[in-house]
Design a protein around this motif. Structure first.
Motif, PDB file in Angstrom:
ATOM      1  N   MET A   1       0.824  -1.178   0.000  1.00  0.00           N
ATOM      2  CA  MET A   1       0.000   0.000   0.000  1.00  0.00           C
ATOM      3  C   MET A   1       0.874   1.249   0.000  1.00  0.00           C
ATOM      4  SD  MET A   1      -3.263   0.518   0.272  1.00  0.00           S
ATOM      5  CE  MET A   1      -4.430   1.615   0.839  1.00  0.00           C
ATOM      6  N   ALA A   2       1.950   1.212   0.728  1.00  0.00           N
ATOM      7  CA  ALA A   2       2.854   2.353   0.787  1.00  0.00           C
ATOM      8  C   ALA A   2       3.529   2.561  -0.558  1.00  0.00           C
ATOM      9  CB  ALA A   2       3.897   2.151   1.879  1.00  0.00           C
ATOM     10  N   SER A   3       3.772   1.485  -1.298  1.00  0.00           N
ATOM     11  CA  SER A   3       4.436   1.620  -2.587  1.00  0.00           C
ATOM     12  C   SER A   3       3.534   2.343  -3.598  1.00  0.00           C
ATOM     13  CB  SER A   3       4.853   0.261  -3.120  1.00  0.00           C
ATOM     14  OG  SER A   3       3.708  -0.527  -3.376  1.00  0.00           O
ATOM     15  N   VAL A   4       2.199   2.153  -3.478  1.00  0.00           N
ATOM     16  CA  VAL A   4       1.264   2.841  -4.366  1.00  0.00           C
ATOM     17  C   VAL A   4       1.277   4.329  -4.049  1.00  0.00           C
ATOM     18  CG1 VAL A   4      -1.180   3.072  -4.950  1.00  0.00           C
ATOM     19  CG2 VAL A   4      -0.186   0.823  -4.697  1.00  0.00           C
ATOM     20  N   SER A   5       1.301   4.710  -2.774  1.00  0.00           N
ATOM     21  CA  SER A   5       1.327   6.123  -2.381  1.00  0.00           C
ATOM     22  C   SER A   5       2.599   6.797  -2.852  1.00  0.00           C
ATOM     23  CB  SER A   5       1.212   6.253  -0.867  1.00  0.00           C
ATOM     24  OG  SER A   5      -0.013   5.745  -0.435  1.00  0.00           O
ATOM     25  N   VAL A   6       3.731   6.097  -2.736  1.00  0.00           N
ATOM     26  CA  VAL A   6       5.014   6.671  -3.166  1.00  0.00           C
ATOM     27  C   VAL A   6       5.012   6.865  -4.684  1.00  0.00           C
ATOM     28  CG1 VAL A   6       7.486   6.204  -3.334  1.00  0.00           C
ATOM     29  CG2 VAL A   6       6.278   5.761  -1.211  1.00  0.00           C
ATOM     30  N   SER A   7       4.521   5.896  -5.417  1.00  0.00           N
ATOM     31  CA  SER A   7       4.501   6.044  -6.875  1.00  0.00           C
ATOM     32  C   SER A   7       3.534   7.156  -7.300  1.00  0.00           C
ATOM     33  CB  SER A   7       4.145   4.724  -7.551  1.00  0.00           C
ATOM     34  OG  SER A   7       2.842   4.327  -7.210  1.00  0.00           O
ATOM     35  N   HIS A   8       2.394   7.296  -6.610  1.00  0.00           N
ATOM     36  CA  HIS A   8       1.474   8.398  -6.907  1.00  0.00           C
ATOM     37  C   HIS A   8       2.119   9.736  -6.587  1.00  0.00           C
ATOM     38  CE1 HIS A   8      -2.259   5.627  -6.712  1.00  0.00           C
ATOM     39  NE2 HIS A   8      -1.977   5.924  -7.986  1.00  0.00           N
ATOM     40  N   LEU A   9       2.858   9.813  -5.493  1.00  0.00           N
ATOM     41  CA  LEU A   9       3.551  11.039  -5.103  1.00  0.00           C
ATOM     42  C   LEU A   9       4.607  11.414  -6.151  1.00  0.00           C
ATOM     43  CD1 LEU A   9       3.967  13.264  -2.997  1.00  0.00           C
ATOM     44  CD2 LEU A   9       5.599  11.748  -1.862  1.00  0.00           C
ATOM     45  N   ILE A  10       5.357  10.450  -6.651  1.00  0.00           N
ATOM     46  CA  ILE A  10       6.385  10.700  -7.667  1.00  0.00           C
ATOM     47  C   ILE A  10       5.728  11.182  -8.959  1.00  0.00           C
ATOM     48  CG2 ILE A  10       8.114   9.583  -9.142  1.00  0.00           C
ATOM     49  CD1 ILE A  10       8.837   7.855  -6.715  1.00  0.00           C
ATOM     50  N   LEU A  11       4.657  10.537  -9.378  1.00  0.00           N
ATOM     51  CA  LEU A  11       3.946  10.965 -10.585  1.00  0.00           C
ATOM     52  C   LEU A  11       3.353  12.365 -10.419  1.00  0.00           C
ATOM     53  CD1 LEU A  11       2.131   7.686 -11.674  1.00  0.00           C
ATOM     54  CD2 LEU A  11       4.037   8.816 -12.813  1.00  0.00           C
ATOM     55  N   PHE A  12       2.831  12.674  -9.220  1.00  0.00           N
ATOM     56  CA  PHE A  12       2.273  14.000  -8.957  1.00  0.00           C
ATOM     57  C   PHE A  12       3.351  15.070  -9.042  1.00  0.00           C
ATOM     58  CE2 PHE A  12       1.254  17.370  -5.893  1.00  0.00           C
ATOM     59  CZ  PHE A  12       0.100  17.872  -6.486  1.00  0.00           C
ATOM     60  N   ILE A  13       4.507  14.831  -8.434  1.00  0.00           N
ATOM     61  CA  ILE A  13       5.610  15.795  -8.466  1.00  0.00           C
ATOM     62  C   ILE A  13       6.112  15.983  -9.897  1.00  0.00           C
ATOM     63  CG2 ILE A  13       8.003  16.180  -7.747  1.00  0.00           C
ATOM     64  CD1 ILE A  13       7.231  14.884  -5.056  1.00  0.00           C
ATOM     65  N   ALA A  14       6.243  14.893 -10.645  1.00  0.00           N
ATOM     66  CA  ALA A  14       6.705  14.982 -12.038  1.00  0.00           C
ATOM     67  C   ALA A  14       5.705  15.776 -12.885  1.00  0.00           C
ATOM     68  CB  ALA A  14       6.907  13.590 -12.615  1.00  0.00           C
ATOM     69  N   SER A  15       4.417  15.534 -12.700  1.00  0.00           N
ATOM     70  CA  SER A  15       3.414  16.273 -13.482  1.00  0.00           C
ATOM     71  C   SER A  15       3.398  17.752 -13.111  1.00  0.00           C
ATOM     72  CB  SER A  15       2.032  15.649 -13.320  1.00  0.00           C
ATOM     73  OG  SER A  15       1.603  15.737 -11.985  1.00  0.00           O
ATOM     74  N   MET A  16       3.638  18.091 -11.862  1.00  0.00           N
ATOM     75  CA  MET A  16       3.717  19.489 -11.436  1.00  0.00           C
ATOM     76  C   MET A  16       4.934  20.184 -12.048  1.00  0.00           C
ATOM     77  SD  MET A  16       1.022  20.056  -9.851  1.00  0.00           S
ATOM     78  CE  MET A  16       1.218  21.590  -9.033  1.00  0.00           C
ATOM     79  N   MET A  17       6.064  19.472 -12.130  1.00  0.00           N
ATOM     80  CA  MET A  17       7.271  20.049 -12.735  1.00  0.00           C
ATOM     81  C   MET A  17       7.055  20.298 -14.224  1.00  0.00           C
ATOM     82  SD  MET A  17      10.251  17.959 -10.729  1.00  0.00           S
ATOM     83  CE  MET A  17      11.560  18.692 -11.685  1.00  0.00           C
ATOM     84  N   ILE A  18       6.418  19.357 -14.902  1.00  0.00           N
ATOM     85  CA  ILE A  18       6.138  19.526 -16.328  1.00  0.00           C
ATOM     86  C   ILE A  18       5.181  20.705 -16.538  1.00  0.00           C
ATOM     87  CG2 ILE A  18       4.995  18.466 -18.317  1.00  0.00           C
ATOM     88  CD1 ILE A  18       6.162  15.783 -17.337  1.00  0.00           C
ATOM     89  N   ALA A  19       4.145  20.796 -15.722  1.00  0.00           N
ATOM     90  CA  ALA A  19       3.182  21.900 -15.836  1.00  0.00           C
ATOM     91  C   ALA A  19       3.862  23.243 -15.596  1.00  0.00           C
ATOM     92  CB  ALA A  19       2.035  21.691 -14.859  1.00  0.00           C
ATOM     93  N   ALA A  20       4.765  23.317 -14.629  1.00  0.00           N
ATOM     94  CA  ALA A  20       5.473  24.567 -14.344  1.00  0.00           C
ATOM     95  C   ALA A  20       6.375  24.971 -15.505  1.00  0.00           C
ATOM     96  CB  ALA A  20       6.285  24.427 -13.061  1.00  0.00           C
ATOM     97  N   SER A  21       7.068  24.007 -16.116  1.00  0.00           N
ATOM     98  CA  SER A  21       7.950  24.344 -17.238  1.00  0.00           C
ATOM     99  C   SER A  21       7.139  24.776 -18.455  1.00  0.00           C
ATOM    100  CB  SER A  21       8.868  23.173 -17.581  1.00  0.00           C
ATOM    101  OG  SER A  21       8.126  22.070 -18.038  1.00  0.00           O
TER     102      SER A  21
END
Length: 147
Positions: A1-21
Motif C-alpha cells: 500500500m505504501a508503494s502505491v502512495s510513493v509512486s502516486h507522489l512521484i507521478l504527482f511531483i513529475a506532473s507538477m514540474m512539467i506543468a510549471a515548465s
C-alpha cells in the motif's frame, strides 16, 4: 500500500514540474507576442496617419525641364514626415529612382501636415506619356503627365 502512495507522489511531483515548465514557456512566448503586436500597431498607426497628395498640374510645362522632373507634394495627413529622400520611394515609368532631392517649398525644416515639398527627380525622358509613383509610409500616389 505504501508503494502505491510513493509512486502516486512521484507521478504527482513529475506532473507538477512539467506543468510549471510549460507555463514558463507559454509566459515567455506570450510576452514576445505581445511586444510584436505592440510594434506592429505603431507601424500601422503611422501608415494610417500618413497621406500625401501630388498637387502639381499635369498640364504644366514646369513639370519637366531638361532632364529634371519637378513635383510638388502636400502632406495632407496628420503624421509629421522628414523632408528627405529616405522618406519616400520614387518610381518613374516603373523604374526605381535614387537620384532625387526633397526640399520644403518654403525652405523650413520638417514636412509638417499641411505643408508642401518640392521633389526634384533627375531623369531624362522621351516625348510621350509618363508616370511617377511616390510611396510614403505605404501611401502610394501616382502622377501622370505627357511631354
Amino acid at each position: 500500500m505504501a508503494s502505491v502512495s510513493v509512486s502516486h507522489l512521484i507521478l504527482f511531483i513529475a506532473s507538477m514540474m512539467i506543468a510549471a515548465s510549460v507555463a514558463g514557456v507559454f509566459t515567455s512566448s506570450i510576452g514576445q507576442l505581445s511586444g510584436a503586436i505592440s510594434e506592429q500597431g505603431l507601424d500601422v498607426s503611422q501608415d494610417v496617419r500618413t497621406d500625401v497628395e501630388v498637387i502639381s498640374d499635369s498640364g504644366s510645362d514646369a513639370i519637366y525641364d531638361s532632364g529634371n522632373i519637378t513635383l510638388y507634394v502636400k502632406n495632407t495627413g496628420t503624421e509629421r514626415l522628414a523632408a528627405d529622400p529616405g522618406q519616400m520611394d520614387v518610381l518613374v515609368d516603373g523604374q526605381f529612382v535614387t537620384a532625387y532631392e526633397v526640399t520644403r517649398a518654403d525652405g523650413n525644416g520638417a514636412w509638417q501636415p499641411g505643408t508642401v515639398v518640392r521633389v526634384e527627380i533627375a531623369q531624362s525622358l522621351d516625348p510621350g506619356d509618363h508616370r511617377v509613383q511616390l510611396t510614403v509610409n505605404n501611401d502610394e500616389e501616382v502622377f501622370e503627365f505627357r511631354l
